[in-house]
Design a protein around this motif. Structure first.
Motif, PDB file in Angstrom:
ATOM      1  N   GLY B 244      15.200   1.181   8.842  1.00 59.63           N
ATOM      2  CA  GLY B 244      14.015   1.954   9.229  1.00 59.63           C
ATOM      3  C   GLY B 244      13.119   2.264   8.041  1.00 59.63           C
ATOM      4  O   GLY B 244      11.893   2.228   8.142  1.00 59.63           O
ATOM      5  N   THR B 245      13.740   2.570   6.900  1.00 61.29           N
ATOM      6  CA  THR B 245      12.954   2.899   5.710  1.00 61.29           C
ATOM      7  C   THR B 245      12.225   1.654   5.202  1.00 61.29           C
ATOM      8  O   THR B 245      11.056   1.733   4.802  1.00 61.29           O
ATOM      9  N   ALA B 246      12.893   0.511   5.240  1.00 64.56           N
ATOM     10  CA  ALA B 246      12.253  -0.734   4.809  1.00 64.56           C
ATOM     11  C   ALA B 246      11.036  -1.031   5.693  1.00 64.56           C
ATOM     12  O   ALA B 246       9.956  -1.359   5.193  1.00 64.56           O
ATOM     13  N   GLN B 247      11.204  -0.873   7.001  1.00 65.19           N
ATOM     14  CA  GLN B 247      10.075  -1.097   7.918  1.00 65.19           C
ATOM     15  C   GLN B 247       8.935  -0.128   7.642  1.00 65.19           C
ATOM     16  O   GLN B 247       7.770  -0.504   7.668  1.00 65.19           O
ATOM     17  N   LEU B 248       9.295   1.133   7.369  1.00 65.68           N
ATOM     18  CA  LEU B 248       8.267   2.152   7.115  1.00 65.68           C
ATOM     19  C   LEU B 248       7.466   1.824   5.862  1.00 65.68           C
ATOM     20  O   LEU B 248       6.236   1.914   5.846  1.00 65.68           O
ATOM     21  N   LEU B 249       8.157   1.389   4.817  1.00 61.89           N
ATOM     22  CA  LEU B 249       7.462   1.100   3.571  1.00 61.89           C
ATOM     23  C   LEU B 249       6.551  -0.116   3.706  1.00 61.89           C
ATOM     24  O   LEU B 249       5.442  -0.120   3.174  1.00 61.89           O
ATOM     25  N   VAL B 250       7.023  -1.129   4.421  1.00 55.15           N
ATOM     26  CA  VAL B 250       6.191  -2.304   4.648  1.00 55.15           C
ATOM     27  C   VAL B 250       4.942  -1.901   5.439  1.00 55.15           C
ATOM     28  O   VAL B 250       3.828  -2.349   5.155  1.00 55.15           O
ATOM     29  N   HIS B 251       5.127  -0.988   6.393  1.00 60.15           N
ATOM     30  CA  HIS B 251       4.005  -0.456   7.181  1.00 60.15           C
ATOM     31  C   HIS B 251       3.004   0.282   6.276  1.00 60.15           C
ATOM     32  O   HIS B 251       1.790   0.056   6.348  1.00 60.15           O
ATOM     33  N   PHE B 252       3.519   1.152   5.411  1.00 57.95           N
ATOM     34  CA  PHE B 252       2.647   1.893   4.486  1.00 57.95           C
ATOM     35  C   PHE B 252       1.901   0.931   3.558  1.00 57.95           C
ATOM     36  O   PHE B 252       0.727   1.121   3.251  1.00 57.95           O
ATOM     37  N   LEU B 253       2.614  -0.111   3.108  1.00 62.64           N
ATOM     38  CA  LEU B 253       2.005  -1.071   2.185  1.00 62.64           C
ATOM     39  C   LEU B 253       0.880  -1.841   2.871  1.00 62.64           C
ATOM     40  O   LEU B 253      -0.219  -1.985   2.314  1.00 62.64           O
ATOM     41  N   LYS B 254       1.141  -2.304   4.092  1.00 63.02           N
ATOM     42  CA  LYS B 254       0.114  -3.013   4.870  1.00 63.02           C
ATOM     43  C   LYS B 254      -1.096  -2.122   5.082  1.00 63.02           C
ATOM     44  O   LYS B 254      -2.236  -2.541   4.914  1.00 63.02           O
ATOM     45  N   ASP B 255      -0.823  -0.868   5.473  1.00 68.81           N
ATOM     46  CA  ASP B 255      -1.874   0.122   5.705  1.00 68.81           C
ATOM     47  C   ASP B 255      -2.757   0.265   4.468  1.00 68.81           C
ATOM     48  O   ASP B 255      -3.982   0.279   4.557  1.00 68.81           O
ATOM     49  N   ALA B 256      -2.105   0.389   3.305  1.00 64.36           N
ATOM     50  CA  ALA B 256      -2.842   0.599   2.064  1.00 64.36           C
ATOM     51  C   ALA B 256      -3.668  -0.637   1.722  1.00 64.36           C
ATOM     52  O   ALA B 256      -4.845  -0.538   1.345  1.00 64.36           O
ATOM     53  N   LEU B 257      -3.079  -1.827   1.887  1.00 67.70           N
ATOM     54  CA  LEU B 257      -3.760  -3.056   1.477  1.00 67.70           C
ATOM     55  C   LEU B 257      -4.889  -3.457   2.430  1.00 67.70           C
ATOM     56  O   LEU B 257      -5.862  -4.087   2.018  1.00 67.70           O
ATOM     57  N   THR B 258      -4.759  -3.091   3.705  1.00 73.43           N
ATOM     58  CA  THR B 258      -5.801  -3.487   4.657  1.00 73.43           C
ATOM     59  C   THR B 258      -6.869  -2.410   4.811  1.00 73.43           C
ATOM     60  O   THR B 258      -7.827  -2.594   5.550  1.00 73.43           O
ATOM     61  N   GLY B 259      -6.705  -1.309   4.077  1.00 74.70           N
ATOM     62  CA  GLY B 259      -7.627  -0.183   4.250  1.00 74.70           C
ATOM     63  C   GLY B 259      -8.900  -0.284   3.427  1.00 74.70           C
ATOM     64  O   GLY B 259      -9.788   0.560   3.553  1.00 74.70           O
ATOM     65  N   SER B 260      -9.010  -1.294   2.559  1.00 79.12           N
ATOM     66  CA  SER B 260     -10.213  -1.403   1.720  1.00 79.12           C
ATOM     67  C   SER B 260     -10.486  -2.881   1.423  1.00 79.12           C
ATOM     68  O   SER B 260      -9.585  -3.722   1.528  1.00 79.12           O
ATOM     69  N   PHE B 261     -11.706  -3.162   1.035  1.00 77.54           N
ATOM     70  CA  PHE B 261     -12.071  -4.544   0.714  1.00 77.54           C
ATOM     71  C   PHE B 261     -11.260  -5.063  -0.476  1.00 77.54           C
ATOM     72  O   PHE B 261     -10.699  -6.159  -0.440  1.00 77.54           O
ATOM     73  N   LEU B 262     -11.161  -4.233  -1.530  1.00 78.02           N
ATOM     74  CA  LEU B 262     -10.420  -4.663  -2.720  1.00 78.02           C
ATOM     75  C   LEU B 262      -8.931  -4.849  -2.416  1.00 78.02           C
ATOM     76  O   LEU B 262      -8.290  -5.748  -2.953  1.00 78.02           O
ATOM     77  N   GLY B 263      -8.428  -3.989  -1.550  1.00 83.74           N
ATOM     78  CA  GLY B 263      -7.028  -4.125  -1.137  1.00 83.74           C
ATOM     79  C   GLY B 263      -6.801  -5.458  -0.460  1.00 83.74           C
ATOM     80  O   GLY B 263      -5.849  -6.192  -0.767  1.00 83.74           O
ATOM     81  N   LYS B 264      -7.698  -5.809   0.457  1.00 82.92           N
ATOM     82  CA  LYS B 264      -7.581  -7.076   1.188  1.00 82.92           C
ATOM     83  C   LYS B 264      -7.716  -8.272   0.245  1.00 82.92           C
ATOM     84  O   LYS B 264      -6.964  -9.242   0.334  1.00 82.92           O
ATOM     85  N   LEU B 265      -8.698  -8.186  -0.648  1.00 80.35           N
ATOM     86  CA  LEU B 265      -8.924  -9.286  -1.584  1.00 80.35           C
ATOM     87  C   LEU B 265      -7.708  -9.479  -2.496  1.00 80.35           C
ATOM     88  O   LEU B 265      -7.222 -10.600  -2.680  1.00 80.35           O
ATOM     89  N   GLY B 266      -7.219  -8.363  -3.042  1.00 89.20           N
ATOM     90  CA  GLY B 266      -6.051  -8.423  -3.923  1.00 89.20           C
ATOM     91  C   GLY B 266      -4.855  -9.009  -3.190  1.00 89.20           C
ATOM     92  O   GLY B 266      -4.127  -9.853  -3.718  1.00 89.20           O
ATOM     93  N   ALA B 267      -4.657  -8.569  -1.945  1.00 91.13           N
ATOM     94  CA  ALA B 267      -3.525  -9.057  -1.150  1.00 91.13           C
ATOM     95  C   ALA B 267      -3.671 -10.544  -0.872  1.00 91.13           C
ATOM     96  O   ALA B 267      -2.680 -11.285  -0.867  1.00 91.13           O
ATOM     97  N   PHE B 268      -4.917 -10.995  -0.671  1.00 87.49           N
ATOM     98  CA  PHE B 268      -5.156 -12.422  -0.426  1.00 87.49           C
ATOM     99  C   PHE B 268      -4.770 -13.252  -1.652  1.00 87.49           C
ATOM    100  O   PHE B 268      -4.075 -14.264  -1.547  1.00 87.49           O
ATOM    101  N   ILE B 269      -5.186 -12.763  -2.806  1.00 83.15           N
ATOM    102  CA  ILE B 269      -4.887 -13.494  -4.045  1.00 83.15           C
ATOM    103  C   ILE B 269      -3.379 -13.461  -4.340  1.00 83.15           C
ATOM    104  O   ILE B 269      -2.798 -14.454  -4.773  1.00 83.15           O
TER     105      ILE B 269
END
Lengths: 345, 345
Positions: B244-269
């Motif tokens: 459950g904790t692993a799923q939660l952290l992956v969720h938080f990470l996705k949330d953080a990375l998809t929440g901004s343009f730079l986050g999305k760009l960085g995640a793409f690279i």
């Protein structure tokens, strides 16, 4: 909101005390305006720190003592031999009414033993419990017990449920908090006798509790319920497993991102987003374990925390005092006892 | 290495069975060359699947039955009324010697009840345990029990320690695996009676076990020890808390990375790096819970898994058979029993 309250602070508890404690209070001054502190500890160490943090000097009164509880002190020994320690005098200030709550980053076992002895449990509570706030997908929940009681019977678990529900409703501000019992399956026939009996009691309780039933370990992170009730053995291991897993994942993520040029570049560009993530993972944000069920508010800070974490623990004590947590619990406990004595007759 | 072995496969167990099972075996054909399978289930459903996966047809023999164990079957009912089920016949193949091990993604309780009844426990084992491999910072560890036994005494825990140590030494290939008892503190005086007594037994054991002592929940992720021993209630909750904790952290990470343009760009690279991370988090990688302590190798796959996860569970059974796990355990159990009978005399 009015913050007309005084909190007793064990200035000598914690790995980096007392400097960490005083610096923590300097953060509190902004976050919790109006709160006053009794700073219990060695004035020869505290006075130079108050010169360094003059803003703290205005909001606190030093209560001098040279005796301290060490991390090696066994609870029973601390209770008997550390009657003038900073920890004990800070607890006594709550007992005497000089303070509305106490915060310590010292020895957990000693703090619980002293708090139980000096403050006594609330009517209707057989044993106090340790509780903490935990983040989940859409908000936060409260989990208890986290180690005060290695073995718990059904009545203990029921009392924890009542206390957790009052906390979630009043301090977390949830209208109708859902309460779950931690178990190894959702079916009624699974688990040990205590959780099965507590399930029956909570299902049939006359109290206005929204009892969800059994939840499993992965429901903690999912936020399936707002209050997670368990015995102190399981709860302590579950909480530390959450912490360890979070650290492991952050480690794996760092490893992956620093292992290649593109990983590093991407992480650099996504830095603000990753900082948001990091902040959400920061254990200091969730520092401050509540000792619930005592005639007085008592909060334990992690011993290894820094000023920011300690300030958060002080905030936890503040919230409990501010919402009149113990008075609210007393009412529900009276109703629970009335219901039980009705059953017995 | 020689793979001259036959595994019995419950073709009808699991949410996506039997298609997922047959597809899983197609993956196994490459990963585990030489292994043959008894595919136990409904031939009318299985034969069209073998046309779809002709490479599987070459390595398996269908054992036809129409009866299945459902997820709603209570263990005792399944044991009594599902004697011709795919699950039971697959277990029977191990008992008769037609197969060297059995893998099922079906009802866990029924599988344990049937396996215990048909295969019996090894001499020196009072109760079988469920074990799994878990990743940590620098490798992996094995944790047991994960739910077979809600309450365990010191002898149960000691037997789990012996089985876990043999697994870590032989299957994980660790020269001198460290064994830890899961508890709520590292001090000798903490915990319940079972863990305290098991601590004494393991500390003084004549077996060549590297006993570390008590470990806490956060030691699971740290990899402090190679074998984590606990009762089935705590172990099940700890394992699901990890998930459950692993799923939660992956969720938080996705949330953080998809929440901004730079986050999305960085995640793409950083996508290849993030994929490495994602793969490390993939629960299918760790699928396959081992039922240890039985006269036969039995592995339970997660019911909701896909072909890749099922293939991993088959790999777990393969490894246990390949390393002669049960023969190795028997030797250590005999030595443990000899030592105990020596104490009694």
């Amino acid at each position: 909101m009015s913050n007309d309250m005084t909190l007793a602070i064990d200035a000598m508890g914690g790995d980096a005390a007392p400097a960490m404690v005083v610096e923590g209070l300097s953060i509190c001054k902004t976050k919790l305006p109006g709160v006053r502190y009794l700073l219990v500890g060695d004035e020869r160490q505290l006075e130079p720190l108050l010169i360094q943090y003059p803003q703290v000097k205005d909001i606190c009164t030093i209560v001098h003592t040279e005796e301290v509880v060490t991390n090696d002190d066994k609870p029973a020994v601390a209770l008997r031999n550390r009657r003038n320690s900073s920890m004990r005098l800070a607890i006594n200030a709550v007992k005497s009414g000089d303070a509305d709550g106490i915060v310590s980053a010292g020895n957990t076992g000693a703090l619980m033993a002293m708090a139980k002895f000096a403050l006594r449990t609330l009517p209707g509570i057989d044993r106090p419990a340790i509780a903490t706030y935990l983040p989940h997908r859409t908000g936060g929940s409260v989990m208890l017990d986290l180690g005060a009681n290695v073995e718990c019977d059904a009545d203990n678990l029921t009392q924890f449920a009542v206390m957790g529900e009052v906390y979630a409703r009043n301090v977390l501000g949830l209208e109708k908090p859902k309460v779950g019992l931690l178990n190894i399956g959702e079916e009624d026939l699974k688990g040990n006798d205590s959780v099965k009996q507590a399930h029956t009691i909570l299902r049939d309780t006359p109290l206005d509790i929204d009892f969800y039933g059994f939840v499993e370990g992965d429901d903690i992170g999912k936020g399936t319920v707002d209050v997670i009730v368990t015995d102190g053995f399981t709860g302590n291991i579950a909480l530390k497993t959450v912490e360890g897993t979070a650290q492991l994942l952050v480690h794996f993520l760092k490893d992956a991102l620093t292992g290649s040029f593109l990983g590093k570049l991407g992480a650099f560009i996504a830095k603000p987003a990753l900082m948001t993530f990091k902040k959400k993972m920061d254990p200091r944000q969730y520092n401050g374990a509540m000792f619930l069920g005592l005639n007085g508010i008592c909060v334990k800070s992690h011993g290894g925390t820094d000023a920011l974490g300690f300030a958060n623990a002080v905030g936890v004590a503040h919230d409990l005092v501010h919402h009149g947590f113990n008075d609210l619990i007393k009412k529900d406990l009276e109703r629970l006892m009335d219901a039980h004595s009705g059953e017995d007759s």
